[in-house]
Design a protein around this motif. Structure first.
Motif, PDB file in Angstrom:
ATOM      1  N   ASP A 282       0.841  -1.211   0.000  1.00  0.00           N
ATOM      2  CA  ASP A 282       0.000   0.000   0.000  1.00  0.00           C
ATOM      3  C   ASP A 282       0.867   1.249   0.000  1.00  0.00           C
ATOM      4  O   ASP A 282       0.547   2.249  -0.631  1.00  0.00           O
ATOM      5  N   HIS A 283       1.978   1.174   0.755  1.00  0.00           N
ATOM      6  CA  HIS A 283       2.856   2.346   0.838  1.00  0.00           C
ATOM      7  C   HIS A 283       3.415   2.694  -0.545  1.00  0.00           C
ATOM      8  O   HIS A 283       3.432   3.862  -0.933  1.00  0.00           O
ATOM      9  N   LYS A 284       3.842   1.639  -1.255  1.00  0.00           N
ATOM     10  CA  LYS A 284       4.371   1.880  -2.610  1.00  0.00           C
ATOM     11  C   LYS A 284       3.297   2.536  -3.481  1.00  0.00           C
ATOM     12  O   LYS A 284       3.554   3.447  -4.248  1.00  0.00           O
ATOM     13  N   LYS A 285       2.083   2.016  -3.301  1.00  0.00           N
ATOM     14  CA  LYS A 285       0.971   2.489  -4.138  1.00  0.00           C
ATOM     15  C   LYS A 285       0.576   3.938  -3.792  1.00  0.00           C
ATOM     16  O   LYS A 285       0.489   4.789  -4.661  1.00  0.00           O
ATOM     17  N   PHE A 286       0.370   4.207  -2.505  1.00  0.00           N
ATOM     18  CA  PHE A 286      -0.186   5.513  -2.120  1.00  0.00           C
ATOM     19  C   PHE A 286       0.875   6.601  -1.946  1.00  0.00           C
ATOM     20  O   PHE A 286       0.632   7.752  -2.260  1.00  0.00           O
ATOM     21  N   ALA A 287       2.058   6.219  -1.437  1.00  0.00           N
ATOM     22  CA  ALA A 287       3.071   7.256  -1.219  1.00  0.00           C
ATOM     23  C   ALA A 287       3.808   7.570  -2.513  1.00  0.00           C
ATOM     24  O   ALA A 287       4.231   8.684  -2.727  1.00  0.00           O
ATOM     25  N   VAL A 288       3.950   6.571  -3.375  1.00  0.00           N
ATOM     26  CA  VAL A 288       4.726   6.779  -4.595  1.00  0.00           C
ATOM     27  C   VAL A 288       3.830   7.194  -5.759  1.00  0.00           C
ATOM     28  O   VAL A 288       4.272   7.913  -6.638  1.00  0.00           O
ATOM     29  N   SER A 289       2.573   6.764  -5.692  1.00  0.00           N
ATOM     30  CA  SER A 289       1.711   7.016  -6.848  1.00  0.00           C
ATOM     31  C   SER A 289       1.599   8.507  -7.159  1.00  0.00           C
ATOM     32  O   SER A 289       1.508   8.890  -8.302  1.00  0.00           O
ATOM     33  N   ASP A 290       1.655   9.304  -6.106  1.00  0.00           N
ATOM     34  CA  ASP A 290       1.579  10.748  -6.334  1.00  0.00           C
ATOM     35  C   ASP A 290       2.740  11.229  -7.201  1.00  0.00           C
ATOM     36  O   ASP A 290       2.563  12.008  -8.118  1.00  0.00           O
ATOM     37  N   LYS A 291       3.948  10.675  -6.918  1.00  0.00           N
ATOM     38  CA  LYS A 291       5.127  11.087  -7.690  1.00  0.00           C
ATOM     39  C   LYS A 291       4.944  10.695  -9.158  1.00  0.00           C
ATOM     40  O   LYS A 291       5.197  11.463 -10.055  1.00  0.00           O
ATOM     41  N   LYS A 292       4.485   9.389  -9.335  1.00  0.00           N
ATOM     42  CA  LYS A 292       4.310   8.913 -10.705  1.00  0.00           C
ATOM     43  C   LYS A 292       3.288   9.752 -11.434  1.00  0.00           C
ATOM     44  O   LYS A 292       3.475  10.173 -12.548  1.00  0.00           O
ATOM     45  N   LYS A 293       2.184   9.960 -10.720  1.00  0.00           N
ATOM     46  CA  LYS A 293       1.096  10.726 -11.314  1.00  0.00           C
ATOM     47  C   LYS A 293       1.624  12.090 -11.762  1.00  0.00           C
ATOM     48  O   LYS A 293       1.389  12.537 -12.852  1.00  0.00           O
ATOM     49  N   ASN A 294       2.433  12.678 -10.880  1.00  0.00           N
ATOM     50  CA  ASN A 294       2.962  14.012 -11.180  1.00  0.00           C
ATOM     51  C   ASN A 294       3.827  13.997 -12.430  1.00  0.00           C
ATOM     52  O   ASN A 294       3.700  14.851 -13.291  1.00  0.00           O
TER      53      ASN A 294
END
Lengths: 260, 185
Positions: free
Chosen positions: A86-98
């Motif tokens: 979940d951490h990879k998904k929620f904490a990192v997804s913002d970076k990817k999305k950006n």
């Protein structure tokens, strides 16, 4: 348990018993399970509220057994894996999305900047006002060359280095000098505020206000600034209105009131 | 039967909306708090994940009923975990780390019990009158009695001392009478 005994427990914990009283108390302690239990309770309360962590307690308690059963289960291992995923998904997804949304962001920025500029001139945010009106130079100067460096000075140095947790530990120690107490509480209060422990900060500023010092109204100023940081404009205004001509930062407070 | 605040039920069930809420509202504050207090980005990430683990374990094993906001409570749990980590590091520096070779489970258990005790003590404090709470906070904050006399308008230091004593006695009695006290120690 009688108040007299409870008073003795307090005196024992504070190290205020005479040698003779101590001898009698320790004898009573050996013979009374109730007294032992009460002493342990008082010790636990003092430790908790003095922010001393007693970590190794309760490891054999009924609750510990329940927790241990879970911690040793396969379910606990699966839960850890789930949290890491979940951490990879929620904490990192913002970076990817950006990184994938530059165009969208660029377009949004134009719209946002226009709106932000409009809002900025219409109704400045608490955050902006805080940044504009809070200055650590409003805190009193306490470090004098050649003077012995005590806990206050160490606390101020930690504060200036943005080591707020360390600053709090130093600044919690009273100075035994009434003149320095106001400065200590102001720095302690602002260290709490920087640490996002706003209520504790306000409590320190209230103590400054209630002290009979010429610097007491500095407490009002920093209390108002704290409410600003908490985005509570109405409370900030209430406190600012308490400042009178001649009080600390009175003119600055009037300007801030106008902006609010 | 285990009773949880609905948001903790959602957390236990892995509800993506709750995870998103935590990662947008709480996580940035935790990062800022840890960075401001001698920690790194990695420390903050670890603390946040440990806090999620702790919250879910506690919600599954005994239930969590909220006395504050969900986000506020999660932040408190993160801060307490970070304070414990800082204390642990201080002890390591002082070569007191004899007990540091504990198994992970024991460290996790220690943190779980610490937070349960924290909840109990803070909740009982909130049950006292506002005056008692303020007095005790001043007392535990080591405010000198002569200042307490002025702030709370007592006639003498002895009167203030007696009042603090009565408030602390009430606090102790309530803690001792709470069913959780026997369960936790």
């Amino acid at each position: 348990m009688e108040d007299k005994t409870l008073h003795k427990i307090e005196a024992y914990l504070a190290g205020n018993l005479s040698d003779q009283e101590l001898e009698v108390f320790e004898m009573e302690l050996r013979e009374s399970a109730e007294l032992q239990e009460q002493l342990t309770l008082s010790r636990r309360i003092n430790a908790h509220f003095n922010d001393e962590t007693i970590l190794a307690e309760g490891m054999e308690s009924p609750r510990a057994k329940e927790y241990m059963d879970f911690l040793e289960s396969a379910e606990a291992d699966a839960l850890k894996d789930q949290i890491a995923n979940d951490h990879k998904k929620f904490a990192v997804s913002d970076k990817k999305k950006n990184s994938k949304s530059y165009l969208l962001i660029a377009a949004s920025i134009v719209v946002l900047l226009t709106s932000a500029l409009f809002l900025l001139f219409q109704n400045p945010s608490s955050e902006k006002l805080y940044a504009q009106y809070y200055s650590d130079s409003d805190l009193p100067s306490v470090i004098n060359r050649g003077e012995e460096v005590g806990s206050l000075e160490k606390g101020v140095l930690s504060f200036q280095e943005s080591q707020f947790e360390e600053a709090i530990a130093f600044l919690k120690q009273p100075t035994n000098d009434e003149d320095k107490e106001v400065a200590r509480r102001l720095y302690l209060g602002m260290s709490y505020v920087e640490n996002q422990e706003y209520e504790r900060g306000i409590q320190e500023f209230d103590l400054v206000v209630s002290a009979n010092s010429i610097d007491a109204t500095r407490g009002l100023w920093f209390k108002a600034i704290t409410y600003l940081k908490m985005d509570n404009k109405s409370r900030a205004m209430e406190v600012l209105k308490m400042l009178e001509p001649g009080n600390f930062n009175f003119d600055k407070a009037q300007r801030l009131l106008e902006e609010l | 039967m285990i009773k949880n605040h609905p948001k903790f039920d959602a957390l236990v069930n892995g509800d993506p909306a709750i995870m998103k809420l935590l990662y947008t509202k709480v996580y940035p504050k935790v990062v800022r708090f840890v960075l401001n207090n001698k920690g790194s980005q990695e420390d903050a990430e670890e603390v946040f994940q440990d806090a999620l683990y702790q919250l879910i374990v506690r919600a599954k094993v005994k239930g969590i009923e909220l006395k504050s906001t969900f986000e506020g409570y999660c932040l408190v749990v993160c801060k307490n975990l970070w304070y414990q980590e800082l204390n642990k590091r201080k002890k390591e520096v002082r070569n007191e780390g004899v007990f540091e070779l504990k198994e992970n489970n024991t460290q996790e258990l220690t943190a779980l019990l610490y937070q349960d005790r924290w909840d109990l003590f803070e909740e009982i404090l909130q049950q006292l009158t506002e005056k008692c709470r303020q007095l005790l906070q001043a007392y535990f904050n080591k405010v000198p009695y002569h200042t307490i006399v002025k702030k709370f308008s007592y006639a003498t230091e002895n009167a203030a001392f007696q009042r603090v004593f009565k408030c602390k006695k009430q606090l102790a009695q309530r803690i001792q009478a709470d069913v959780r006290y026997r369960d936790l120690f």
